[in-house]
Write an enzyme that holds these catalytic residues in place. Structure first.
Site, PDB file in Angstrom:
ATOM      1  N   GLU A  26       0.976  -1.186  -0.104  1.00 28.51           N
ATOM      2  CA  GLU A  26      -0.012  -0.152   0.129  1.00 28.51           C
ATOM      3  C   GLU A  26       0.936   1.253  -0.119  1.00 28.51           C
ATOM      4  O   GLU A  26       0.391   2.194  -0.735  1.00 28.51           O
ATOM      5  CB  GLU A  26      -0.896   0.053   1.013  1.00 28.51           C
ATOM      6  N   GLU A  47      -4.567  -9.435   2.331  1.00 24.37           N
ATOM      7  CA  GLU A  47      -5.401  -9.377   3.559  1.00 24.37           C
ATOM      8  C   GLU A  47      -6.870 -10.088   3.261  1.00 24.37           C
ATOM      9  O   GLU A  47      -7.532 -10.607   3.949  1.00 24.37           O
ATOM     10  CB  GLU A  47      -5.627  -7.675   3.557  1.00 24.37           C
TER      11      GLU A  47
END
Length: 94
Positions: A26, A47
């Site tokens: 990210e 995730e």
């Protein structure tokens, strides 16, 4: 922090030479340009395989960079991707 980085007026460049997953992914996705070492860079966004949403904008950045279908493939597979495939998918510049 990732939102501030992605909306900054400064040009941000990520140089990747190792494994980038979860928050590391990210972080580099929030940068304007991403360059990776072909021999050692590994990318992943795992995730969703645990039922979690990436909190740092990973899903949004991936969809913007590589399109909805490829972003879903990356998010739902939970697999690692090498630099060559990441470049082909649009995850990195080169």
């Amino acid at each position: 922090m990732f939102h501030h980085l992605s909306t900054s007026r400064l040009v941000t460049i990520a140089q990747i030479q190792g494994r980038v997953r979860a928050a590391g992914s990210e972080f580099v996705l929030a940068c304007d340009m991403r360059f990776a070492a072909r021999e050692s860079a590994i990318f992943g966004q795992f995730e969703p395989t645990f039922g979690l949403l990436p909190g740092g904008g990973g899903a949004q950045h991936l969809a913007r960079l590589m399109g909805r279908g490829r972003a879903l493939e990356v998010m739902l597979s939970g697999e690692d991707y090498d630099a060559d495939l990441a470049e082909l998918y649009g995850w990195i510049n080169r």
